[in-house]
Write an enzyme that holds these catalytic residues in place. Structure first.
Site: not given
Lengths: 365, 365
Positions: B332, B213, B301, B90-94, B263, B303, B306, B144, B186
């Protein structure tokens, strides 16, 4: 239950086998600490991978939480924590009288305040053994009294006498089938008291013997001296377990005196304090010089962390307080200690323990 | 780079393949978050075991620490963090405009105060892409501007226009061979702005499109409505990535609208806050009723947690603040989400996505 395989020709170091209901422990052996039923940050499979044969948990801590009722219903600690190899349980007496439990010791046992409900309870040698039966450990330790380092002769003598009486009461409790019970040798750093305690506890015929009251603040030379005269008082066919020792130098010294089993929170505690143990000494991985160091922590180490990550990555994780840092560092430090102990065993069987010890210690400043 | 394999006959859900230099990502796919180059508490092998095909890291956080110099010398993020599959960055702008970076946005870029040295720096669309080239991610996101939910039309329009200009500048930077670059749609919750943004960015011909957004505080119905009209504006042969969405209901809704990639830090953050996700809804494992509950967290599950541990054990670990608790809970929760997404893919290829979604959501209160 203990079988002596070979004694090194030039030292007192010995290789043996301790049979437990969860398999044979090849000695010398080092046990990671799982006080509350978990070796901090790690899963059993990671510990097996580095050749861990046994761990030690704490009967008093487990008694407080999750409690005996939970462990009984879970089918014992092995089942509860998903551990298939041997488990030792310490009585917890050592922890009770060193932490904030407002303890009081009488001949009956240890009175303490439970921090969870603020009420007073009594922890006796009988309760202690019964709890360990519920826990289902392979090796139970009797309740003992360990006076602080520096206590005077009469205080050490009195608590040693009490330790002997308590061992006798523990011996009187009917055992779990297949559970071994070890007594703990006390007597401070007084040769005469150490001797008397050993003689009386050996006469009671326990399955093995812990060597207590050491590594609690005394100079290294004094610990080594006590080991030299105390260990030979344990019969050759009984395992000797030095409690709370985990630095490479101390381990090797004690192995040379005939000690078989060790435990210590030192490798995992070091790991959580960003100190990595290496063949060239300790490494404070948080130091700036590691930020751009792309070598593994220890070039000679085959652990998961050293095979896959650089010092720079571990430095980054510690700097960012990432939990993976603690995990990778714990894997590395435990693997490092296990490698030394496994190397010691091999060296003993080939009568070259002294050279092995010398070679390992050369790396340490 | 994106190949559409099959569209569910009754919904907009689609199964596809996104080709990256670190392997094919079968979509729909969910990415765990490794903001600082580690998925908190876990190692890559544990993530592979649950079918994780890609993760997302954060270019701005990595830029601050360990810094581009370290990552360049390490040979990129894959090598640094020992991750062999695909990495999105991710750009990291957020993050910059939502945390305490004293940011200021101009047409040039984002000015921020680096918390490490207290100095002001500028983060531009060009620096952002160049950093991601150094990081060596498989998919880079353009810088962005994401206005907070509730901003008025003219504010959203202005930042949308800026997002388009920034995307154009990012497009002007020469690409790494084999690195894909995704733009981010956006336009807030205004259909007209969303449409304009999509048309202009699609005209620039990016390798894929993030849907930004959303999941920033708006009601679920509004998010779903935006997805319904926004996703079809992305050409069929481009991957659609909905950023920051990780709850089962939101995931399934978005998959039904034709989103391919997701994500979210939600599963791992939940885990660290003792909330376990199960097929019958969330479980607060710290509640007293789990102290003596010897069932696995989720009977359905598969995993590691579990298969090997009970609710009672996890309850105990959380109560004692043991770090293993966070690790087992993270395994889990991520396994749980991955299972849903894998199940969704299978259902899509068999034209029964709607039934699958219904069945999964029936469990949730």
């Amino acid at each position: 239950m203990y079988e002596l395989i070979h004694t090194d020709k030039n030292t007192g170091a010995r290789a043996g086998k301790l049979r437990t209901k969860h398999g044979v422990i090849n000695t010398p052996a080092f046990m990671p600490v799982a006080t509350k039923g978990t070796v901090k940050t790690l899963i059993p499979e990671e510990l097996y991978d580095m050749g861990t044969q046994a761990l030690i948990s704490n009967a008093f801590h487990l008694f407080l939480s999750p409690g005996m009722d939970v462990l009984r219903k879970a089918g014992g600690l092995h089942e509860f924590m998903h551990w298939e190899r041997a488990i030792f349980t310490d009585s917890g007496g050592f922890q009770m009288i060193r932490k904030d439990f407002h303890f009081k010791i009488t001949d009956e046992g240890i009175t303490y305040k439970n921090p969870r409900d603020g009420k007073k309870y009594s922890y006796t040698p009988e309760i202690c053994i019964n709890n360990q039966k519920t826990i289902g450990s392979d090796i139970a330790m009797v309740l003992d009294e360990c006076p602080p380092y520096g206590s005077d002769y009469s205080a050490v003598e009195a608590s040693m006498e009490r330790t002997i009486r308590w061992a006798g009461r523990a011996k009187g409790v009917e055992k779990n089938e297949d559970q071994l019970v070890f007594a703990i040798l006390q007597g401070g750093t007084f040769a005469e008291l150490r001797k008397k305690c050993a003689q009386e506890l050996v006469a009671m015929d326990f399955d093995g013997y812990g060597i207590g009251g050491l590594s609690i603040g005394e100079p290294k030379e004094i610990m080594n001296e006590v080991l030299r005269y105390n260990v030979p008082l344990v019969p050759e066919d009984r395992a000797r377990y030095l409690m709370g020792v985990g630095s490479p130098a101390e381990l090797l010294e004690a192995i040379g005196s005939g000690v078989d089993i060790f435990d210590s929170a030192f490798p995992t505690r070091n790991a959580r304090h960003q100190t990595l143990m290496t063949s060239k000494g300790n490494m404070d991985i948080a130091r700036g010089k590691y930020a751009q160091d792309f070598a593994p922590v220890d070039e000679n180490c085959g652990c998961y962390a050293c095979k896959n990550y650089t010092r720079a990555y571990l430095h980054h994780l510690f700097k960012e307080s990432e939990l993976l840092a603690l995990r990778l560092a714990s894997i590395h430090n435990l693997h490092f200690i296990q490698s030394i102990v496994h190397g010691a065993r091999e060296a003993i069987t080939e009568d070259r323990f002294a050279e092995f010890k010398e070679k390992v210690l050369t790396g340490f400043p």
